[in-house]
Enzyme design. Sequence first.
Site, PDB file in Angstrom:
ATOM      1  N   ASP A 115      -1.228-132.274  31.531  1.00 51.06           N
ATOM      2  CA  ASP A 115      -2.104-133.326  31.723  1.00 51.06           C
ATOM      3  C   ASP A 115      -3.499-133.190  31.171  1.00 51.06           C
ATOM      4  OD1 ASP A 115      -2.846-135.826  32.738  1.00 51.06           O
ATOM      5  OD2 ASP A 115      -3.055-135.285  34.715  1.00 51.06           O
ATOM      6  N   GLU A 145     -10.617-140.480  31.686  1.00 44.87           N
ATOM      7  CA  GLU A 145      -9.327-141.066  32.213  1.00 44.87           C
ATOM      8  C   GLU A 145      -9.266-140.648  33.471  1.00 44.87           C
ATOM      9  OE1 GLU A 145      -5.065-141.246  33.408  1.00 44.87           O
ATOM     10  OE2 GLU A 145      -6.267-139.694  33.241  1.00 44.87           O
ATOM     11  N   GLU A 146      -9.597-139.490  33.875  1.00 43.03           N
ATOM     12  CA  GLU A 146      -9.182-139.042  35.340  1.00 43.03           C
ATOM     13  C   GLU A 146     -10.416-139.555  36.244  1.00 43.03           C
ATOM     14  OE1 GLU A 146      -6.882-137.503  36.111  1.00 43.03           O
ATOM     15  OE2 GLU A 146      -6.146-136.177  34.557  1.00 43.03           O
TER      16      GLU A 146
END
Length: 358
Positions: A115, A145-146
Site C-alpha cells: 500500500d 491519498e492516505e
Amino acid sequence: MSTDAIRPALTHAPISIPDAIALTRRLIDIESITYNEGAVGHFLVEFLTSRGFHVDTMPVEHDSESRTSGDRFNVYAGMAGQTPDVVFSTHMDTVPPFIPSTEDDDFIHGRGACDAKGIIAAQIAAAERLLSRGAHVGLLFVVGEERDSAGAKVANQHPRGSRFLINGEPTDNRIATASKGALRVHVRASGKMAHSAYPELGESAVHKLVEALDRILALPLPVTPEIGPSTLNIGTIEGGRATNVIADHAEAHILIRLVGSSEETRKAIEDACAGLAEVRFTLEIPFKRFRQLEGLPTMVAAFTTDIPWLSAWGEPLLLGPGSIHVAHTPYEKLSKRELHEAIDLYVETAQRLASGHA
C-alpha cells in the site's frame, strides 16, 4: 491497443520480476509518510526519465495539518506526444510509522509493501511491457491519498485524454466491483466548568458527548445488497480538564464507511446529537461501483480510494496485488508471487480495455 509507426523509445528492456522486487524495496526504503512525499517523487522522476519516459510533475500544496514545507508533487510519465488509452495510477504516500524493507523467500516486508509501493513497481513493469508492444499507456503517481486525496484532486485538473484509469490498491489481484465511500464526522459538546464535588453547579460536556455517541452507536446504518452494511468507527475522543473538574468541552471524531448516499446517515447523526452536541461533516468520499471483466475474480473494497477524484482520467477500475488486511499494520507485506501475477494482470486488463474486448 493503439500503435505508432515508430514504437516508443524505452531505453531498456522491460523490468524483470527480480527488478520489480528490487524496485519495490528501493521505494519502501524512501520514507514518504503523507506530506513528506518529495524524496520518493524525485526518485521516481529520475528513475522513469532514465527508462525513457517523458515525465511531468504537478505541484500539490501543503495544508494546515502538514508539518513540513518540502517538495510535494504528483508524477505523470508517458511517451512524449502520445495520448494514452489507459493510465495506471496509485499513491506515493504511506501511513506512519516508517518501516524499512526486508524480504524472505516469499514476501517483501515494510511500510508500503502492498500500500502502495509494490503496486507502483508492478504498474511501471506492466507499462513498460505494454509500451514495448506499441501500446499507448501512462503512469500517474499521486500524493496525499492516505489523508485527503489532495494529489488526485490536483491531477484531475490536468488529464491526459485517457479513456481508462486502472487505480492500484491492495485487492488480492481481484477486480473490485465497488468501493465504499467515507464520511468523517466531528462531534463537539460544550459545558460549564465546576468543582466535581458540586456537579449541580456545572454542566458536563463529557457526559453530553457520551450520551450523543451512545445514540449514534445505536443507529441502524444503511445496507446495500451485494455490497454489505455501512460501518462506523469512533476513532478519537478527548475532552475535560481533570478528574475533579466538571468538563467544559469534549469532542470525538468518527469515520463511517458508506454503501450509498450519505444523506440519510447525515440526518440520523444530526438528530441523534440534537440538544447535546454540534456536528460537522469534515470530509466525504462517495461510494462507487465499477465495471467487471469477464473471467476475472472480483471483490468489494470496504476502503476508499482516489478514484472519486480522478473522474477526468477515464472510466475507472480498481485492481492491485496484496491484502488490505495487512496494510496500515506493523506486518505489512507483499507476496512476490502476487507481484509477478499483478504485472501480467495489469497488462491483460489494459489490453482488454483498450481493444474493446473487456
